[in-house]
Design an enzyme around this catalytic site. Structure first.
Site, PDB file in Angstrom:
ATOM      1  N   ASP A 307       0.847  -1.198   0.000  1.00  0.00           N
ATOM      2  CA  ASP A 307       0.000   0.000   0.000  1.00  0.00           C
ATOM      3  C   ASP A 307       0.884   1.251   0.000  1.00  0.00           C
ATOM      4  OD1 ASP A 307      -2.604   0.880  -0.290  1.00  0.00           O
ATOM      5  OD2 ASP A 307      -2.928   1.193   1.840  1.00  0.00           O
ATOM      6  N   GLY A 326      -1.021   7.720   4.646  1.00  0.00           N
ATOM      7  CA  GLY A 326      -0.123   6.965   3.788  1.00  0.00           C
ATOM      8  C   GLY A 326       1.295   6.841   4.298  1.00  0.00           C
TER       9      GLY A 326
END
Length: 419
Positions: A307, A326
């Site tokens: 990811d 993130g």
């Protein structure tokens, strides 16, 4: 270019005749020419030797973000592809979260042309809806013809149930894969971390696992009605594992992935308000982490993903509530997984996913195109910000010691090796 991998131990659990064996691998014109105990190189052959060299089939990551177009300061396509290749990946599936959002065939063509030959093969996904706004379906058919491997509104739930129903029905006409992010926005609301003891102690707004599980239950009901192919990316809760396991028992065509950081950390690491740990879906509890690991071992969860999401320092060095979601992940994927599962299982996890995205699966076999990952599964390796090749440096793994070291990858006639 001719390439010779010298004295490489092959890890391939699906090929017991080679698994665990030390062999020379001679590569000629982008194909495996010979696998033998000893190969004498021809003239003009690049010989690759590394301590305790191991090779496996090329790794794939099913959820990677770069930046270009629109956010080149985070990571360009060319540099991102190179970073992926140096991290052992031969293939990455690119998220549709750039500016503009790729929702036309022209956008897909641009990505393919810009990234071609720069490192790992980049396989773009197209947005499921126009501008990922969740209102009207995008030009899915045209994007599929242009090279899009799946359709996804990145980290944006499909709020309209009928829209997901129509998308799954429409996609069957051209064998397309639909992704649906597992989050009910009305329940998640303005939460930023897992709802539980940690969020209460820190005074942060929580996102309960219920938000993920209700959305998945809805999506699976729709899939059962429509048919089609559904992939649920980055699940994070024990309830999600149970729901998907039951759906697979029914024979539904559903797959799912889990982010590597949800296998490694829990929400307890948030105690210092380090924004590099702010991810979506959030880090959850040790109970969830164990369920996710078990789900990988028993096959309910189909694949792992880094990811990977580069973010500017300006968007991370702010208050936790305001920080962007993130973390980097490509460069630490092997070391983290190897620390948890050991080399054989790690390689199995990193080589899953090609078929689901309609990509040819690599093979270590004479005559086959070259797609190989190179690494040493032994020894400790310290991840530092200085050692990161990525343009952005927002890694939640900086300062962590992991097991093993990646040397790079070989794809076709391209060799990417760390110094």
């Amino acid at each position: 270019m001719n390439i010779l991998l010298k004295s490489a131990r092959i890890l391939d659990t699906q090929n017991q005749s080679l698994h665990g064996k030390v062999r020379d691998i001679w590569i000629k014109n982008g194909r495996i020419e010979k696998i033998a105990s000893s190969v004498s190189p021809e003239a003009r052959t690049k010989v690759i030797e590394r301590p305790n060299l191991h090779v496996s089939k090329g790794w794939i990551d099913s959820s990677v973000s770069f930046g270009e177009p629109g956010y080149e300061e985070r990571e360009t396509l060319a540099h991102g592809a190179r970073v992926a290749a140096l991290s052992g990946f031969t293939d990455v599936v690119l998220n549709p979260n750039t500016h503009p959002i790729p929702d036309t065939s022209g956008d897909i063509v641009f990505i393919n042309k810009t990234a071609a030959g720069k490192g790992a093969r980049v396989h773009p996904m197209g947005a499921l809806t126009r501008a990922s706004a969740g209102t009207d379906l995008s030009e899915m058919y045209d994007m599929k013809k242009a090279g899009a491997v799946a359709f996804y509104d990145f980290k944006s739930p499909v709020g309209q149930s009928n829209l997901l129903k129509i998308a799954l029905q429409y996609a069957q006409g051209f064998d397309a894969l639909v992704l649906s992010f597992p989050m009910d926005s009305s329940i998640a609301a303005t939460g930023t971390v897992n709802e539980g003891n940690t969020s209460t102690q820190l005074g942060l707004k929580g996102i309960p696992a219920l938000a993920e599980e209700i959305q998945i239950a809805r999506d699976l009901y729709i899939l059962e009605y429509t048919g089609g192919k559904l992939h649920i990316p980055t699940i994070s809760s024990s309830g999600a594992v149970a729901l998907i396991g039951e759906a697979k028992k029914k024979g539904l065509d559903v797959t799912c992935s889990v982010a590597i950081h949800n296998l490694y950390y829990t929400d307890e690491v948030l105690v210092d308000f380090d924004t590099n740990f702010k991810v979506m879906p959030p880090l959850r509890t040790s109970k969830d982490r164990e369920a996710l690991r078990k789900g990988l071992k028993n096959g309910v969860i189909d694949m792992v993903t880094s990811d990977h999401m580069p973010i500017d320092i300006e968007e991370k060095r702010v208050e936790f509530d305001r920080a962007a979601y993130g973390s980097l992940g490509l460069e630490s994927s092997f070391g983290i997984l190897n620390s948890i599962f050991g080399p054989d299982k790690t390689v199995d996890l990193l080589t899953a996913g090609h078929k689901r995205f309609g990509l040819p699966a690599p093979a270590i076999k004479e005559g086959e195109p070259v797609s190989l990952s190179l690494f040493n599964p032994e020894g400790d390796h310290l991840i530092t910000k200085e050692s990161l090749e990525s343009t952005s440096k927002n890694s939640m793994y900086a300062g962590r010691k992991v097991k093993g070291l990646v040397y790079g990858s070989v794809t076709g006639q391209q060799v990417f090796l760390k110094k």
